[in-house]
Structures are given as structure tokens and as C-alpha cells.
Design a protein around this motif. Sequence first.
Motif, short mmCIF file in Angstrom:
data_model
loop_
_atom_site.label_atom_id
_atom_site.label_comp_id
_atom_site.label_asym_id
_atom_site.label_seq_id
_atom_site.Cartn_x
_atom_site.Cartn_y
_atom_site.Cartn_z
N ALA A 89 0.85 -1.21 0.00
CA ALA A 89 0.00 0.00 0.00
C ALA A 89 0.88 1.25 0.00
CB ALA A 89 -0.92 -0.01 1.21
N ALA A 130 4.20 2.74 -4.82
CA ALA A 130 4.06 1.98 -6.07
C ALA A 130 2.58 1.65 -6.33
CB ALA A 130 4.88 0.70 -5.99
N ASN A 158 -2.03 -5.46 3.05
CA ASN A 158 -0.79 -4.79 3.49
C ASN A 158 -0.45 -5.15 4.92
OD1 ASN A 158 1.33 -3.00 2.72
ND2 ASN A 158 0.50 -1.48 4.12
N THR A 186 0.76 -3.06 7.17
CA THR A 186 0.17 -2.02 8.01
C THR A 186 -1.23 -1.72 7.50
OG1 THR A 186 2.40 -1.10 8.17
CG2 THR A 186 0.60 0.28 8.98
N GLN A 212 12.68 -10.90 0.90
CA GLN A 212 11.56 -11.44 1.67
C GLN A 212 10.29 -11.41 0.84
OE1 GLN A 212 11.93 -8.42 4.75
NE2 GLN A 212 12.45 -10.03 6.20
#
Length: 275
Positions: free
Chosen positions: A133, A136, A156, A158, A201
Motif C-alpha cells: 500500500a 508503487a 498490506n 500495516t 523477503q
Amino acid sequence: MPRGGPDRYALFGHPVSHSWSPFIHGLFARQFGHDIEYKLVDVERADFRRAVIDFFVDHGKGLNVTLPHKQAAAEVVNELTPRAARAGAVNTIVARDAMQLLGDNTDGAGLITDLVDNLGVSLEGSRILVLGAGGAVRGVLAPLLRCRPEELRIANRTRERAEGLAQEFGDLGNITISGFADAGGGWNLVINATSASLSGQMPVLPVAAVAPGTVCYDMAYGRAETPFLAWASRLGATRCHKGWGMLVEQAAEAYLLWRGVRPETRSVIEALAGG
Ligand code: ATR
């Protein structure tokens, strides 16, 4: 007085050393016999505004802007194209007469052209999962929603950032939000727009998120397979794509804005992704 020599372009970002943009714009210029120079310039946040103004005062022709400056760039310019205004972010700047700076955002058009025209993905009525979020995602939400998917979910780490984007773009279509673990399944298209792969990751998603027919698209690119696409392949996804096409298509839109001609992109994508 403008200096002689090639027309000057640059990418401002922090960091920028990994960028392929000089190579791409070099190939574009060769298609038309244009004499251009395209430089990578590492600009820190605090220096961004000054650096943009200095570049154009010094008769630079056009800028690309990347992480972390895309939102700041929208504040520096005098005028925004409608798509940049909607995104609240700028990745391309051109000087119009008398130091009027116009800001555009070509990221969304780049993604849609790659998905629809290059990869033959059908977006209308589809279910799209977007991972991330950040900046991009901001650039691509409106163009994706204009293709009228049945649902677009923003997952997302967060949650508040996903909520913020859902509020800002909710007038354009059906946006739902979630975390990664509860991202659900049955998606036709999953787009990884987190910066997690930069550190090797990936978000931990439910295995149901991808099926063999799911189109898996990673906005990241590079020689190696990205963690997200490696994971999707292990689950049997056969339509896995790195973001080379988006990169080249957004660059072609920038070139069009700067020089009035749109380069041919297929050979450039092949030069980058195929080798
Ligand atoms: P960009 O312009 O590339 O989107 P950004 O605005 O810094 O950069 O956003 C980075 C995105 O990647 C965010 O969605 C971020 O999640 P948070 O909003 O929770 O910060 C996500 N991200 C970065 N590293 C991540 C990781 N290791 N795992 C999951 N998400 C990650």
C-alpha cells in the motif's frame, strides 16, 4: 542560453544505482536517431526540490523520479496531468515554456499496457489482489480500477495504509482490504507491489491465494526469480511475470511526453528480460 550537445534527461532517486532506465532510454533514442543523455542522480530527500529546479534552470529536458520522491515531485511541479493528480504521485516531469513544470505519472499506464497488451490478461470482471500500500500502489490503483475488476483487494502489513488508499480510491470501484494471512483465495491476478523482495523477503500469504491459472505479477525485476514468484511457482502457478514490461512501458510513456513519439517496446523488453 541552452547549452549545446545532447538533450539531457535524468532519473532522480535514492538509491538509483540499480536502475535500468539509462539502458532503456538509450535503446529508445537509437530507434529514432535522437541524441540524448540520460543520467542517474542520487538525490536525498532534503535536496530534492532544489535539485529539480536546478536541473531545469540548467536547460535539462526531462526528469524521471523514483523512490522516495514521487509524492514530493507532485508538490514541486506547477501543473499535474489528470492521472498524476489522481495518483498524488509523479514519476515524470517535463518543462513547458517559461519554466512551467508539468508532472505526469506513467506507472499505471505502464502496468496496464504490460498486463493487457503484452501479456493478454483480461482485467474486466476479474478479482485482483494487490500486495502493498505504498507509493508503487498509489500510481496503479486508478488505472486498474478503470479496467472494471469485480473486486480489487489491497493486502498490506500495516492495515491503516491500506485503509487510507481504499478511502482515497473507493469512488472508482470495489476495494476491499486485508492483511496478508487473511488475503483469501480465488484471485485471477496477484500483483506484488511491496518492497519486501528488495530484501529477499515476501509477505506470508495463504496457499489458496494462488492457483495454477492465477496470473502472478511482481513489480520487482532482476536476473533472479523474486521470492514471490518462486513461491507462486512452487504452488503450481504457471503465469508468473517479473515487472520488466511495466518498467519499459512506463519509460515509453515518459519518452512520448518528453519527445512526442512512442518507442517500440517489445524488442527492449526482450533485451532486458530475455537475456
Ligand atoms: P514503494 O514506493 O515501493 O511502494 P513504500 O511507499 O515505502 O515504497 O511502500 C513499501 C511497501 O512495501 C509498503 O506496503 C510496505 O508495507 P508497510 O505499509 O506495512 O510498511 C511494504 N513492505 C516493505 N517491506 C515489507 C516486508 N518485509 N514485508 C511485507 N511488506 C513489506
